[in-house]
Design a protein around this motif. Structure first.
Motif, mmCIF file in Angstrom:
data_model
loop_
_atom_site.group_PDB
_atom_site.id
_atom_site.type_symbol
_atom_site.label_atom_id
_atom_site.label_comp_id
_atom_site.label_asym_id
_atom_site.label_seq_id
_atom_site.Cartn_x
_atom_site.Cartn_y
_atom_site.Cartn_z
ATOM 1 N N ARG A 109 2.548 2.414 -3.503
ATOM 2 C CA ARG A 109 1.215 2.267 -4.497
ATOM 3 C C ARG A 109 0.482 3.881 -4.293
ATOM 4 N NH1 ARG A 109 -1.449 -0.497 -8.464
ATOM 5 N NH2 ARG A 109 0.011 -2.620 -8.750
ATOM 6 N N LEU A 110 0.302 4.619 -2.715
ATOM 7 C CA LEU A 110 0.030 4.862 -2.066
ATOM 8 C C LEU A 110 0.673 6.386 -2.541
ATOM 9 C CD1 LEU A 110 -2.428 6.191 -0.221
ATOM 10 C CD2 LEU A 110 -0.796 6.472 1.370
ATOM 11 N N THR A 127 -1.456 7.625 -5.992
ATOM 12 C CA THR A 127 -2.936 7.454 -6.079
ATOM 13 C C THR A 127 -2.861 9.407 -5.464
ATOM 14 O OG1 THR A 127 -3.844 5.776 -6.121
ATOM 15 C CG2 THR A 127 -4.897 7.554 -5.249
ATOM 16 N N MET A 175 -5.478 -0.877 -7.757
ATOM 17 C CA MET A 175 -4.357 -2.468 -6.266
ATOM 18 C C MET A 175 -6.640 -2.778 -5.668
ATOM 19 S SD MET A 175 -1.948 -1.889 -3.752
ATOM 20 C CE MET A 175 -0.586 -2.939 -4.331
ATOM 21 N N ILE A 194 -3.134 2.796 -5.586
ATOM 22 C CA ILE A 194 -4.265 1.976 -4.723
ATOM 23 C C ILE A 194 -5.915 1.428 -4.355
ATOM 24 C CG2 ILE A 194 -2.460 2.652 -2.064
ATOM 25 C CD1 ILE A 194 -5.378 4.449 -1.839
ATOM 26 N N LEU A 240 -6.870 -2.170 2.473
ATOM 27 C CA LEU A 240 -6.680 -0.350 1.518
ATOM 28 C C LEU A 240 -8.095 0.100 1.840
ATOM 29 C CD1 LEU A 240 -6.379 -2.740 -1.871
ATOM 30 C CD2 LEU A 240 -5.253 -0.674 -1.278
ATOM 31 N N THR A 263 -7.075 2.015 4.589
ATOM 32 C CA THR A 263 -6.268 3.240 4.416
ATOM 33 C C THR A 263 -6.741 4.119 4.091
ATOM 34 O OG1 THR A 263 -4.584 1.828 3.485
ATOM 35 C CG2 THR A 263 -4.674 4.429 2.414
ATOM 36 N N VAL A 315 0.758 -1.193 -0.330
ATOM 37 C CA VAL A 315 -0.123 -0.260 0.086
ATOM 38 C C VAL A 315 1.209 1.375 0.056
ATOM 39 C CG1 VAL A 315 -1.699 1.434 0.930
ATOM 40 C CG2 VAL A 315 -1.450 -1.051 0.909
#
Lengths: 335, 295
Positions: free
Chosen positions: A95-96, A99, A290, A287, A306, A309, A92
């Motif tokens: 990838r965060l 986003t 994902m 995300i 996720l 998050t 996460v």
């Protein structure tokens, strides 16, 4: 918002997140669908399946599973992804930033566009052009972000191939990043060629996310500007010899900003939610994209990570909006 | 010598075309330099509309059909917009009706005063602040420096009205239009505000058009007065003459409807509906005549 209120809000965050955890955890396990069924090859024996189930702890009762997971989560271990075989936390975290950069860009575009439209709409108030602008805003409010994504993709990716339509950056570009905030990093290190490549990838999904939100900003801001312009203090400014643009900008706008931030700010959460489909359409590695894979694979630990998050982002956004409104409105500052 | 303000045969209509209501039907009045003139009438008589027309604050759906509004000999209605704007706030000022809604809630008092001074007098930031402090002292606000740093919601209604009065006289105007400035205040504050307006008028030598429905206020501070009804001037002259020897039955009725300490409350008589009725039908008859032309 005074200090007491801020502290109250901060204290409420942990119970809120705990509630989110329980709901997600239980829902995932109650609805049909099984991560094990997604990963076994055809022809696996019942014994193999049972062994896998036990390996991931899925043979235990739901409360038992929750206690195990929650205990680990408190120490920062959010489990391993079943489908990607990596730490959920690291996945996460990697990838965060993609986003966040995309959402920030979309918000920037939406606020800029919405503000311009709102001011134009108020300036032509009472004339035919106002109807046209209101109608236009209505149309853009009615078309969802993922539909814009498809339209933009077909238009500028296929019909007139101006822009890249997949991914976050060209794979052939020779560059190594030290953080996952690619755009910010490339701007800070002066790699403008990289920044430009990133922007080209980002612009279509960002615009798709921005358009409905821009319409929302335009509608709220235009209504707030109209209302504030009718107030005595704005009318009196006219009798003091100020021009209409000056009054709109200096007297009306600071007042109209308060309801706009309060109402529009919390709607950024809608934009964040929109990243799920839009990132998918543009194969953008954030995300949101994902999350779709995680759901398809019934990757319980990853889905939990996720959603947690997203929940944290939403709570932070709401808090930030309330703080900003307090800054903008002196009447709230002094209570 | 030309009058500071000369309104000539002003016709204003409000509302959609075809169904417009005539709110001013040929109103005329003059205000001489330094004069304090009361403009009275009941609600709907058109007195506020007249004040708004001078300031260019008519509602969006109102139209000036005919007439002139001359300020120091120049027609405000025929003047190019930038020229008119340079007069408004500087030579022609307004004391608004409601102090609670007339200040911008998100800007400090000091910023609101100084932006006007900088706009009209081209003062620097420092000069404007200096002048704003003087102005607040002039309207008897203690600790003016501190008040300049406050937001409107942090000061009382009476104090806000003082700030608005200070802003009206800030650029030494020759005409101040006071639009019922005491209506929203309680009685004790009303008196102080009236005294203040009178004092500032004398110091700055401005003429005042005092729009009000309160004949008591007019008797106290206005040397001359104009009585408006149904968009027309019914009576015009020295306040003493009009109040003592009202020529028109409507003025007499207005006077009879005013509470006074020297007579019992039972003596109060509302303006007779029949009188209002006849005035309105007279107004409409004249409108029709005006449209048809003299027979």
């Amino acid at each position: 918002m005074r200090w007491g209120e801020i502290i109250r809000r901060l204290v409420l965050i942990p119970p809120t997140l705990f509630g989110v955890c329980i709901i997600v955890f239980v829902l995932l396990r109650v609805v049909p669908g099984d991560p094990i069924a997604m990963m076994i090859p055809p022809g696996a024996s019942a014994a193999d399946i049972d062994r896998l189930r036990a390996f991931y702890g899925l043979d235990q009762s739901i409360p038992q599973q929750f206690i195990t997971w929650f205990g680990q989560a408190l120490s920062g271990n959010f489990g391993r992804s079943i489908s990607l075989h990596q730490s959920v936390f690291e996945l996460v975290l990697a990838r965060l930033p993609a986003t966040l950069e995309l959402s920030a860009m979309a918000t920037l575009i939406a606020v800029g566009l919405g503000t311009v439209v709102a001011f134009t709409g108020v300036y032509v108030r009472g004339r035919g052009a106002e109807w046209a602008i209101d109608g236009g805003i209505g149309v853009f409010l009615a078309i969802p972000d993922f539909l814009w994504a498809l339209i933009l993709l077909l238009l500028f990716g296929v019909l007139i191939p101006l822009l890249p339509i997949t991914g976050r950056i060209d794979p052939q570009l020779d560059v190594t990043f030290h953080t996952n905030f690619y755009l910010i990093e490339s701007l800070l290190t002066g790699r403008l060629d990289v920044a430009s490549a990133l922007l080209q990838h980002m612009i279509l999904p960002a615009v798709a996310l921005a358009l409905p939100f821009a319409a929302l900003v335009a509608r709220i801001l235009k209504a707030s500007l109209s209302e504030a312009e009718d107030q005595d203090y704005a009318q009196i400014a006219r009798a003091r010899g100020f021009s209409r643009p000056a009054i709109l900008l200096r007297e009306v706008f600071p007042n109209a900003l308060i309801p706009t931030v309060a109402l529009g700010g919390v709607q950024i959460t809608l934009l964040l939610g929109g990243t799920v489909l839009v990132e998918r359409i543009f194969s953008y590695e954030g995300i949101g994209n994902m999350a779709i894979d995680a759901v398809i694979n019934r990757d319980f630990p990853l889905i939990q990570g996720l959603i947690l998050t997203f929940a944290i982002l939403f709570i932070a956004l709401n808090l930030a909006v309330d703080l900003l409104v307090t800054l903008l409105d002196p009447r709230l500052r002094h209570g | 010598m030309t009058a500071v303000l000369a309104v000539q045969d002003l016709h204003v209509a409000i509302g959609p075309r075809g169904k417009a209501a005539n709110v001013l039907r040929g109103a005329s009045l003059e205000v001489q330099a330094g004069e304090v003139r009361g403009l009275v009438g009941e609600s709907g008589a058109g007195k506020s509309m007249l004040g708004r027309a001078v300031l260019g604050l008519l509602p969006a759906n109102a139209v000036v059909q005919s007439g002139t509004i001359q300020f120091e000999g120049r027609d405000l209605l025929a003047m190019p917009e930038p020229e008119r704007r340079s007069l408004l706030g500087r030579r022609i000022a307004l004391i608004p009706q409601d102090p609670m809604t007339s200040l911008n809630p998100v800007k400090r008092v000091g910023a609101q005063i100084s932006i006007m001074l900088r706009h009209h007098l081209a003062l620097s930031k420092r000069e404007a602040l200096e002048r704003a402090t003087e102005l607040l002292t002039e309207v008897a606000i203690r600790e003016p420096r501190r008040v300049l740093d406050l937001y409107p919601h942090e000061i009382s209604g009476g104090m806000r009205q003082r700030v608005l009065i200070a802003m009206a006289f800030a650029c030494d105007p020759s005409l101040v239009i006071a639009d019922e400035p005491t209506t929203a205040l309680d009685v004790t504050v009303q008196r102080q505000v009236l005294q203040l307006v009178e004092r500032l008028r004398q110091r700055h030598g401005a003429a005042i058009l005092f729009v009000t429905h309160d004949l008591g206020v007019v008797a106290k501070i206005c040397r001359t007065m104009t009585v408006l009804h149904a968009g027309r001037v019914l009576e015009d002259g020295e306040t003493a003459d009009v109040l003592v020897k009202p020529r028109h039955p409507y003025t007499r009725a207005l006077l009879a409807a005013t509470p006074r300490a020297d007579r019992p409350a039972e003596a109060l008589r509302p303006v007779p509906p029949a009188l209002i009725e006849s005035l309105w039908s007279e107004a409409h008859r004249l409108d029709r005549l005006a449209v048809a032309g003299p027979a």
